[in-house]
Design a protein around this motif. Sequence first.
Motif, PDB file in Angstrom:
ATOM      1  N   VAL A 177      38.935  -9.823   6.381  1.00 54.59           N
ATOM      2  CA  VAL A 177      37.957  -9.566   5.322  1.00 54.59           C
ATOM      3  C   VAL A 177      38.044 -10.659   4.253  1.00 54.59           C
ATOM      4  CG1 VAL A 177      37.250  -7.982   3.489  1.00 54.59           C
ATOM      5  CG2 VAL A 177      37.993  -7.076   5.710  1.00 54.59           C
ATOM      6  N   PHE A 178      39.263 -10.990   3.842  1.00 55.50           N
ATOM      7  CA  PHE A 178      39.461 -11.988   2.796  1.00 55.50           C
ATOM      8  C   PHE A 178      38.943 -13.361   3.232  1.00 55.50           C
ATOM      9  CE2 PHE A 178      42.041 -15.526   1.202  1.00 55.50           C
ATOM     10  CZ  PHE A 178      41.758 -15.441  -0.161  1.00 55.50           C
ATOM     11  N   PHE A 179      39.400 -13.838   4.392  1.00 58.32           N
ATOM     12  CA  PHE A 179      39.009 -15.175   4.842  1.00 58.32           C
ATOM     13  C   PHE A 179      37.504 -15.264   5.105  1.00 58.32           C
ATOM     14  CE2 PHE A 179      43.581 -15.587   6.170  1.00 58.32           C
ATOM     15  CZ  PHE A 179      43.870 -16.655   5.324  1.00 58.32           C
ATOM     16  N   THR A 180      36.906 -14.157   5.572  1.00 56.91           N
ATOM     17  CA  THR A 180      35.471 -14.155   5.841  1.00 56.91           C
ATOM     18  C   THR A 180      34.666 -14.247   4.552  1.00 56.91           C
ATOM     19  OG1 THR A 180      35.816 -12.784   7.810  1.00 56.91           O
ATOM     20  CG2 THR A 180      33.577 -12.910   6.938  1.00 56.91           C
ATOM     21  N   LEU A 181      34.985 -13.395   3.592  1.00 59.54           N
ATOM     22  CA  LEU A 181      34.233 -13.385   2.336  1.00 59.54           C
ATOM     23  C   LEU A 181      34.497 -14.643   1.519  1.00 59.54           C
ATOM     24  CD1 LEU A 181      34.546  -9.640   1.248  1.00 59.54           C
ATOM     25  CD2 LEU A 181      32.711 -10.766   2.524  1.00 59.54           C
ATOM     26  N   PHE A 182      35.753 -15.082   1.485  1.00 61.91           N
ATOM     27  CA  PHE A 182      36.115 -16.301   0.763  1.00 61.91           C
ATOM     28  C   PHE A 182      35.400 -17.508   1.376  1.00 61.91           C
ATOM     29  CE2 PHE A 182      38.778 -20.035   0.044  1.00 61.91           C
ATOM     30  CZ  PHE A 182      39.013 -19.974  -1.321  1.00 61.91           C
ATOM     31  N   GLY A 183      35.480 -17.613   2.692  1.00 64.37           N
ATOM     32  CA  GLY A 183      34.855 -18.740   3.377  1.00 64.37           C
ATOM     33  C   GLY A 183      33.342 -18.733   3.243  1.00 64.37           C
ATOM     34  N   SER A 184      32.736 -17.562   3.392  1.00 65.57           N
ATOM     35  CA  SER A 184      31.281 -17.460   3.269  1.00 65.57           C
ATOM     36  C   SER A 184      30.825 -17.823   1.862  1.00 65.57           C
ATOM     37  CB  SER A 184      30.820 -16.040   3.623  1.00 65.57           C
ATOM     38  OG  SER A 184      31.139 -15.732   4.959  1.00 65.57           O
ATOM     39  N   ALA A 185      31.542 -17.305   0.869  1.00 64.29           N
ATOM     40  CA  ALA A 185      31.191 -17.606  -0.524  1.00 64.29           C
ATOM     41  C   ALA A 185      31.240 -19.104  -0.792  1.00 64.29           C
ATOM     42  CB  ALA A 185      32.132 -16.866  -1.470  1.00 64.29           C
ATOM     43  N   PHE A 186      32.245 -19.765  -0.256  1.00 65.21           N
ATOM     44  CA  PHE A 186      32.425 -21.190  -0.523  1.00 65.21           C
ATOM     45  C   PHE A 186      31.385 -22.052   0.198  1.00 65.21           C
ATOM     46  CE2 PHE A 186      36.470 -22.561  -2.745  1.00 65.21           C
ATOM     47  CZ  PHE A 186      36.555 -21.406  -3.487  1.00 65.21           C
ATOM     48  N   ILE A 187      31.049 -21.720   1.447  1.00 72.49           N
ATOM     49  CA  ILE A 187      30.053 -22.553   2.132  1.00 72.49           C
ATOM     50  C   ILE A 187      28.654 -22.329   1.545  1.00 72.49           C
ATOM     51  CG2 ILE A 187      31.360 -22.678   4.285  1.00 72.49           C
ATOM     52  CD1 ILE A 187      29.280 -20.757   5.494  1.00 72.49           C
ATOM     53  N   ILE A 188      28.384 -21.113   1.089  1.00 69.70           N
ATOM     54  CA  ILE A 188      27.095 -20.843   0.442  1.00 69.70           C
ATOM     55  C   ILE A 188      27.029 -21.564  -0.897  1.00 69.70           C
ATOM     56  CG2 ILE A 188      25.614 -19.056  -0.566  1.00 69.70           C
ATOM     57  CD1 ILE A 188      26.861 -17.129   1.564  1.00 69.70           C
ATOM     58  N   ALA A 189      28.110 -21.449  -1.684  1.00 66.79           N
ATOM     59  CA  ALA A 189      28.162 -22.130  -2.981  1.00 66.79           C
ATOM     60  C   ALA A 189      28.070 -23.642  -2.806  1.00 66.79           C
ATOM     61  CB  ALA A 189      29.446 -21.757  -3.717  1.00 66.79           C
ATOM     62  N   GLY A 190      28.740 -24.166  -1.780  1.00 58.84           N
ATOM     63  CA  GLY A 190      28.690 -25.601  -1.516  1.00 58.84           C
ATOM     64  C   GLY A 190      27.299 -26.050  -1.124  1.00 58.84           C
ATOM     65  N   SER A 191      26.629 -25.266  -0.293  1.00 63.43           N
ATOM     66  CA  SER A 191      25.267 -25.596   0.124  1.00 63.43           C
ATOM     67  C   SER A 191      24.315 -25.606  -1.071  1.00 63.43           C
ATOM     68  CB  SER A 191      24.776 -24.591   1.166  1.00 63.43           C
ATOM     69  OG  SER A 191      25.595 -24.607   2.317  1.00 63.43           O
ATOM     70  N   CYS A 192      24.487 -24.631  -1.947  1.00 65.76           N
ATOM     71  CA  CYS A 192      23.639 -24.558  -3.142  1.00 65.76           C
ATOM     72  C   CYS A 192      23.905 -25.735  -4.077  1.00 65.76           C
ATOM     73  CB  CYS A 192      23.877 -23.244  -3.874  1.00 65.76           C
ATOM     74  SG  CYS A 192      23.227 -21.795  -3.003  1.00 65.76           S
ATOM     75  N   SER A 193      25.153 -26.169  -4.162  1.00 66.83           N
ATOM     76  CA  SER A 193      25.489 -27.340  -4.979  1.00 66.83           C
ATOM     77  C   SER A 193      24.800 -28.584  -4.422  1.00 66.83           C
ATOM     78  CB  SER A 193      27.007 -27.554  -5.004  1.00 66.83           C
ATOM     79  OG  SER A 193      27.668 -26.454  -5.585  1.00 66.83           O
ATOM     80  N   LEU A 194      24.829 -28.738  -3.102  1.00 68.89           N
ATOM     81  CA  LEU A 194      24.168 -29.880  -2.467  1.00 68.89           C
ATOM     82  C   LEU A 194      22.661 -29.807  -2.672  1.00 68.89           C
ATOM     83  CD1 LEU A 194      26.246 -30.037   0.840  1.00 68.89           C
ATOM     84  CD2 LEU A 194      26.415 -31.573  -1.128  1.00 68.89           C
ATOM     85  N   ASN A 195      22.115 -28.594  -2.643  1.00 73.83           N
ATOM     86  CA  ASN A 195      20.690 -28.395  -2.909  1.00 73.83           C
ATOM     87  C   ASN A 195      20.344 -28.852  -4.325  1.00 73.83           C
ATOM     88  OD1 ASN A 195      18.724 -26.247  -4.338  1.00 73.83           O
ATOM     89  ND2 ASN A 195      17.962 -26.697  -2.292  1.00 73.83           N
TER      90      ASN A 195
END
Length: 309
Positions: free
Chosen positions: A67-85
Amino acid sequence: MADTRVLNEGDTTMQAPQQYTHSTVWKDLLAVVKIGIVNSNLITTFTGLWLALHFMGKGFLDNLHIVFFTLFGSAFIIAGSCSLNNYIDRDIDYLMERTKSRPTVTGRMDPKRVLWLGIFLVTIGTLSLLMTTLTAAIIGLIGVFTYVFLYTMWSKRNNTLNTVIGSISGAVPPVIGWTAVDSSFHVVPLVLFLLMFIWQPPHFLALAMKRTEEYRAAGIPMLPVVHGFGITKRQMVVWVACLLPLPFYLFSLGIPFLVIATLLNIGWLALGLAGFKMKDDLKWAKWMFIYSLNYLTILFVAMVIVTID
């Protein structure tokens, strides 16, 4: 980093560094990663993960590390994608009321730092997802590629299918959640993907109707900009109608969920059809947008509630 526009205004020079507080830095950071998008996508990610645990007969507390690695990882790749956007769109964001206050537009954050922040977040997020399954990490990267390259860099600026293409990235979070637990094929993550994919066009087209003139000024070929409100409204209704059969593929979640989901779909379709009689298109678009937000929240929360043992 101080806003140079304030520093150049005479006697405010000495005050500007004090005004740009740690609180402001934190606010700008949350704006760059689009924290609202991160939070809403985590709801669908968690639902996919929760349902996988439920259908695979695995205990939630026994798999807290996943649960931790999934939510942490998902949050970071989404946040990273939005930063690149944010980094890529800074040349057009200043033309739109909704985006002209972004830190990458006002100069409060150095674009190069935003670029490296995005790369860093996507990298850490991917490594976190690799702590679950390789499949989850690959699907996460597919979402990043679709959002950053196929949507932000290409389709958003070139054709009216941008909303549909962008919907792919928005539909992968629940699949990431599921595959972090179970990498084998299952109909549930497929239906979750389709729900999210079909939900997004009417949601974002409603927003596009409200912001048509801003998109026109920015040169973004959104459907209502290129073809007008009439065609946009018809397409939105068609997309909503396509949601009607999907809950029946989740019959294993029980009758209560089926009833809730069907009523939500019928309500949204009825609101969509009402738009052909309403004279105020922008008011209708606002209602459609608000309904879509409540629809998604209620639907995915209901999936979790009906499967609590």
